[in-house]
Design an enzyme around this catalytic site. Structure first.
Site, PDB file in Angstrom:
ATOM      1  N   SER A 122       0.876  -1.171   0.000  1.00 16.71           N
ATOM      2  CA  SER A 122       0.000   0.000   0.000  1.00 16.71           C
ATOM      3  C   SER A 122       0.909   1.216   0.000  1.00 16.71           C
ATOM      4  O   SER A 122       2.101   1.113   0.320  1.00 16.71           O
ATOM      5  CB  SER A 122      -0.873  -0.008   1.266  1.00 16.71           C
ATOM      6  OG  SER A 122      -1.403   1.268   1.542  1.00 16.71           O
ATOM      7  N   TYR A 135      -1.591  -0.946  10.729  1.00 21.55           N
ATOM      8  CA  TYR A 135      -1.679  -1.163   9.279  1.00 21.55           C
ATOM      9  C   TYR A 135      -0.411  -0.669   8.592  1.00 21.55           C
ATOM     10  O   TYR A 135       0.183  -1.368   7.765  1.00 21.55           O
ATOM     11  CB  TYR A 135      -2.905  -0.431   8.732  1.00 21.55           C
ATOM     12  CG  TYR A 135      -3.099  -0.544   7.240  1.00 21.55           C
ATOM     13  CD1 TYR A 135      -3.684  -1.668   6.676  1.00 21.55           C
ATOM     14  CD2 TYR A 135      -2.715   0.494   6.394  1.00 21.55           C
ATOM     15  CE1 TYR A 135      -3.872  -1.762   5.308  1.00 21.55           C
ATOM     16  CE2 TYR A 135      -2.900   0.410   5.025  1.00 21.55           C
ATOM     17  CZ  TYR A 135      -3.473  -0.718   4.484  1.00 21.55           C
ATOM     18  OH  TYR A 135      -3.658  -0.810   3.123  1.00 21.55           O
ATOM     19  N   LYS A 139       2.620  -2.744   6.483  1.00 16.88           N
ATOM     20  CA  LYS A 139       3.005  -2.446   5.104  1.00 16.88           C
ATOM     21  C   LYS A 139       4.480  -2.069   5.006  1.00 16.88           C
ATOM     22  O   LYS A 139       5.147  -2.406   4.019  1.00 16.88           O
ATOM     23  CB  LYS A 139       2.110  -1.337   4.545  1.00 16.88           C
ATOM     24  CG  LYS A 139       0.628  -1.693   4.508  1.00 16.88           C
ATOM     25  CD  LYS A 139       0.360  -2.987   3.760  1.00 16.88           C
ATOM     26  CE  LYS A 139      -1.120  -3.318   3.707  1.00 16.88           C
ATOM     27  NZ  LYS A 139      -1.398  -4.568   2.957  1.00 16.88           N
TER      28      LYS A 139
END
Length: 283
Positions: A122, A135, A139
């Site tokens: 991402s 999150y 990533k």
């Protein structure tokens, strides 16, 4: 995932698609039927289930391209996060990639033919924010793993790409509504479905997933280390670069340390060219 699958089908690839949600599987199958395409082999898989991964690897046959794409996107202030928050998000977003690699890399290496691995991260692999700490950590982890793995697999003729999409028209925004009971003890509080749905409206403005998939196919063909699909992040990358350079001390570098870094750079270049680099090459 479905966008990448459609782009791969457009490129004539034989597909194995994993899924958890049977409604999403049926919607995907309907697209392949409506467009006169061969049906993929659909395999039910929870990417955190290592035993199931092993079964899938045994059943899959020869594989040339591995795409690790599954992920959950859950938001909340990182300082309130529980172990369950960390275990679920990291377990899927980073652990799922690890499980895919451990299960399938031996197969890609064994057949001796060219191959490729795409780890989908991402833009959060580069951009941090106050509501997505775990999150973002997952990533960043995928980014570091992928960049290192590219050096390791070059001698086998296997390319490795980090795919970092920006805002894409998917249903990734509603992950928190599908949180497993085993990880229910969240520090982020109860999910406000209405608030989450409002956040999901932003995803309607995102890039068509099939366009992201097409750019992924092109990145594989060009064996790009980094595949970026969205053009709107130049300002962010410029800021990261300038801040990083500005943070470096302006002072002489001892000859010994400079020599070690020279060896590191040379080792990386040699690894990227296909040479196996050992720890002895770095001193």
């Amino acid at each position: 995932g479905f966008g990448v699958a459609r782009a791969f089908s457009n490129a004539g690839m034989d597909l194995i698609l994993t899924y958890r949600n049977e409604t999403y599987r049926d919607e995907a199958a309907a697209w392949f039927a409506a467009n006169g395409r061969a049906q993929p082999r659909f395999i039910k898989l929870d990417v955190t289930d290592r035993e199931r991964w092993a079964e899938v690897a045994r059943e899959a046959g020869k594989v040339h391209v591995l795409v690790n794409n599954a992920g959950v996107s859950v938001f909340g202030p990182t300082d309130t996060a529980t172990y369950a928050d960390y275990d679920w998000i990291m377990g899927v977003n980073f652990g799922g990639v690890v499980n895919g690699l451990v299960s399938f890399l031996p197969k890609l290496k064994a057949h001796g033919e060219e191959g490729h691995v795409v780890n989908v991260a991402s833009m959060a692999a580069y951009l941090s924010g106050p509501q997505a700490g775990i999150y973002t950590a997952s990533k960043f982890a995928v980014r570091g793993l992928t960049e290192s793995l590219r050096y390791n697999l070059a001698p086998y003729g296997i390319g490795v790409s980090l795919m970092c999409p920006g805002l894409t028209r998917t249903n990734a925004w509603d992950s928190a509504l599908r949180r497993p009971a085993a990880f229910a003890d969240s520090g982020f509080g109860a999910v406000d479905a209405a608030q989450l749905a409002n956040f999901g409206t932003a995803f309607e403005l995102g890039m068509d997933p099939e366009e992201v998939g097409a750019k992924t196919v092109q990145g594989i063909r060009e064996n790009r280390a980094l595949i970026l699909s969205h053009p709107e992040f130049a300002e962010d990358f410029r800021e990261i670069y300038e801040a990083s350079v500005a943070a470096l001390p302006v002072e002489p570098v001892p000859e010994g340390r400079a020599h070690i870094e020279k060896l590191r750079r040379a080792g990386n270049a040699a690894a990227a060219a296909g040479k196996v680099i050992g720890i002895d090459d770095l001193t």
